[in-house]
Design an enzyme around this catalytic site. Structure first.
Site, PDB file in Angstrom:
ATOM      1  N   GLU A 189       0.790  -1.231   0.000  1.00 36.54           N
ATOM      2  CA  GLU A 189       0.000   0.000   0.000  1.00 36.54           C
ATOM      3  C   GLU A 189       0.826   1.288   0.000  1.00 36.54           C
ATOM      4  OE1 GLU A 189      -4.133  -1.237   2.056  1.00 36.54           O
ATOM      5  OE2 GLU A 189      -2.521  -1.000   3.492  1.00 36.54           O
TER       6      GLU A 189
HETATM    7  C1  ACM Z   1      -2.125  -5.376   4.334  1.00 33.40           C
HETATM    8  O1  ACM Z   1      -3.205  -5.795   4.791  1.00 33.40           O
HETATM    9  N1  ACM Z   1      -2.026  -4.110   3.920  1.00 33.40           N
HETATM   10  C2  ACM Z   1      -0.979  -6.247   4.194  1.00 33.40           C
END
Ligand code: ACM
Length: 688
Positions: A329
């Protein structure tokens, strides 16, 4: 003579026994209260008839060498056995360890297990009327055998006993992990330790310790002290505490893999070291949840000088061979907005931010390799060309696991094991890292190392985290240990109910803190009616709880009814099961039991109402309490109609379904878990 056999495995011989397992399994499930409560189910088990009776003369010992890990585990075993049975054992099992054949319970192993991937964890266990014997290749197998004996412990009118049995047991997957996110909400050492005990009880062997997040950097760092001094609100683990936790885990046969999530999810690092960021600071510890812009600058050599020194300090602190670098992310906004970073991409022919992050990962990998470490990352880090000993952890979908295995990379499954999302144990249980239809050759299948339950901590505190981890994680532990064909959901729940209670002896708070939260909410009033309601509600699942007009931050109290509610209501599950039974059999006794329960629920609102008026934090659950009244009343009407065999009244059914639709709307970020069963009862009034 074996009276029956549970078995499974991949070889041809075991396949035949596996078929026998499928056929014989329900027989075990039907045995009633005296039945076995093993979780995970062992690879191979024969009940041989007879019982080993426990009394005060019961004593532990080892044949041959017994190292400190097995001796400490033996003492813990005896503590738990004494605690559960109330027997005053005569042996001073801390000092006078028997090293001859005179003990009731003997174990023997060849060598101390190394806490490394693929270490031998198998054990063979025999219980005869006067002797228990565990034989294992390593002490890790012995420890698993201890847990199995504690699960076999049973009682009858004559007292406590262990049923006579022969077992051969070994894990299906070598990596059976639990991630605990100590970044978003700090989790003190005692939280980690009691969960390590829970993991050991269900034969899990990797703690994935998520130690840095936008909301907190949780490790004392001597080379860069502003990390913990400015990035943690004072909530961090000292290096002594980390060594203590790792030793505690090692005593239980559990590896500890640290995760330092980079280059994104890194605001808290940049509070003290803003010059390493991809964009201008200053930075503050993030309080909100989500994906944020702050990210390391991957084009500045200062970043790599920093990580070089940082990992040099962390590598010996965390002795495990694996270090998790996160990698998930990164939204790339700071990189896009920084002209120097854009120029770097052009100069180095890096087509996009993914390529730039791959460059960053490559540089970090070189540091870790120099320090003798192997790299693990979330599936975003995957890109061909990386060395084959890295591990990809799949969270966005199972496909990432399949893709990486097909390209020769080892992988872990976490997609489907997100226990923070409050889904039922059955959902996680049936999620197999290597399902039969996975398009993988045998050699590729071997690259699937196992999986990890992930306890992300946006919506949990030290008070509530155990209730999100346990008991559902025991079902995941079984999926990762037991044969793929062990998948009888009903039997899993039967055993889970028993394991859940036994896990409490380890100090886990999944049950007891519910009452504590309710007492706090009730401010001294009787919590009976409140508990009756909270027992049948569940927190909204997946990410819905955070989409209800309430903005949760790190500072939000997690002390409300929804936090006290279990992720999966046991009362609702049992009611649903009884409803299904009744609809199949129309048995009047079952109908009676259902009706008694429904009457209790229908009357609850009357008893709870006064408290809802005087405890302000409970006002929000008044609509849920009213719904419980309405829904229980509809259930009773439906039951009466079915029993009276009146012809279906379509208008009533439609109106009732309308009311149930209203009741389905989330309230106080929770939902009534009874609705599907009531809906079935209402629908059933239409069939003859
Ligand atoms: C995650 O849940 N961003 C690894």
């Amino acid at each position: 003579m074996p009276s029956r056999t549970i078995s499974a495995a991949r070889s041809a011989v075991c396949f035949a026994i596996g078929l026998f397992l499928l056929l014989s399994f329900p027989a075990i499930a039907q045995e009633g209260p005296g039945t076995l409560n093993l979780m995970p189910i062992p690879s191979k088990l024969s009940l041989t008839g007879g019982k080993l009776r426990l009394n005060e003369n019961f004593a532990m010992g080892a044949l041959g060498e017994a190292g400190p890990r097995s001796r400490k585990a033996a003492a813990r075993f005896m503590d738990r056995l004494a605690g559960r049975t109330g027997i005053f054992f005569k042996q001073d099992y801390r000092t006078d360890f028997i090293t001859s054949g005179n003990a009731t319970f003997l174990f023997k192993y060849e060598t101390a297990g190394r806490l490394e991937l693929n270490e031998n964890e198998s054990y063979a266990l025999t219980v005869s009327p006067d002797r228990i014997m565990i034989i294992a290749r390593t002490d890790l197998g012995v420890l698993h055998g201890f847990e199995t004996i504690l699960q076999l412990l049973d009682a009858d009118a004559q007292g406590h006993f262990i049923p006579c049995a022969r077992l051969d047991d070994q894990p299906r997957f070598p990596w059976r992990g639990l991630l605990i996110d100590a970044g978003r909400h700090f989790m003190p050492v005692e939280v980690i330790k009691r969960n390590l005990d829970g993991m050991a009880a269900v034969k899990m062997n990797v703690l994935h310790w998520h130690l840095s997040e936008d909301q907190g950097f949780r490790v004392e760092c001597r080379a860069f002290p502003l990390l913990h001094q400015l990035g943690s609100d004072g909530h961090y683990y000292t290096q002594d505490q980390i060594r203590d936790v790792i030793a505690y885990a090692a005593d239980r046969g559990i590896r500890v893999m640290p995760e330092f999530d980079i280059p994104g999810h890194s605001t808290s690092w940049l509070v003290g070291y803003p010059e390493l960021a991809g964009g201008p600071g200053p930075y503050r510890i993030e309080r909100r949840w989500g994906v944020f812009d702050p990210v390391f600058n991957p084009t500045d050599e200062a970043t790599y000088r920093f990580f070089d020194k940082f990992f040099e300090e962390m590598a010996p602190l965390f002795p495990d061979r694996y270090v998790h670098i996160g990698g998930d992310e990164n939204n790339g906004k700071q990189w896009d907005a920084n002209p120097k970073i854009q120029q770097f991409k052009k100069d180095h022919n890096l087509a996009d931010n993914h390529a730039l992050q791959a460059y960053f990962n490559g540089r970090i990998l070189a540091i870790l390799t120099r320090l003798g470490k192997k790299m693990v990352g979330w599936d975003e880090i995957f890109q061909p060309g990386l060395p084959k000993d890295i591990v990809i952890q799949s969270w966005r979908g199972k496909q990432a696991l399949i893709d990486s295995a097909q390209k020769g990379y080892q992988g872990l499954l976490s997609n489907g094991y997100y226990i923070d999302l409050c889904q039922p144990a059955s959902f996680h249980y049936l999620n197999d890292p290597l399902s039969a239809d996975a398009p993988l050759e045998e050699q590729e299948q071997g690259l699937v190392l196992g999986g990890e339950a992930t306890m992300w901590s946006e919506l949990v505190t030290p008070e509530t985290i155990d209730s999100r981890i346990w008991p559902r994680t025991a079902a995941i532990a079984e999926r990762l240990w037991s044969s793929a064909d062990v998948k009888d959901v009903e039997d899993m729940y039967r055993r889970l109910d028993s394991i859940a209670i036994r896990l409490e002896e380890l100090g886990l708070t999944h049950f007891k803190n519910q009452e504590m939260l309710l007492r706090r909410l009730a401010g001294g009033a009787d919590i009976g009616p409140l508990r009756t309601l909270v027992d049948v509600i569940e927190p909204l699942k997946q990410y819905r709880r955070q989409n209800q007009g309430v903005t949760y931050t790190q500072l939000s109290p997690l002390t409300r009814a929804v936090d006290a509610a279990a992720p999966e209501s046991r009362s609702a599950r049992i009611f649903r099961k009884m409803t299904d039974e009744f609809l199949q059999t129309r048995d009047p006794k079952t109908a009676n039991a259902l009706k008694t329960q429904l009457q209790l629920w229908r009357s609850n609102h009357r008893f709870l109402s006064p408290l809802l008026k005087t405890a302000p934090a409970l006002a929000e659950i008044e609509p849920l309490s009213e719904d419980l009244y309405t829904v229980a009343d509809l259930g009773i009407q439906a039951l009466d109609a079915i029993l009276a065999r009146t012809t279906g009244d379509r208008t009533w059914v439609n109106e009732s379904l309308g009311s149930l639709q209203q009741a389905k709307k989330p309230k106080a970020q929770a939902e009534l878990a009874l609705l599907p069963a009531i809906e079935k009862l209402v629908q059933a009034t239409l069939s003859k």
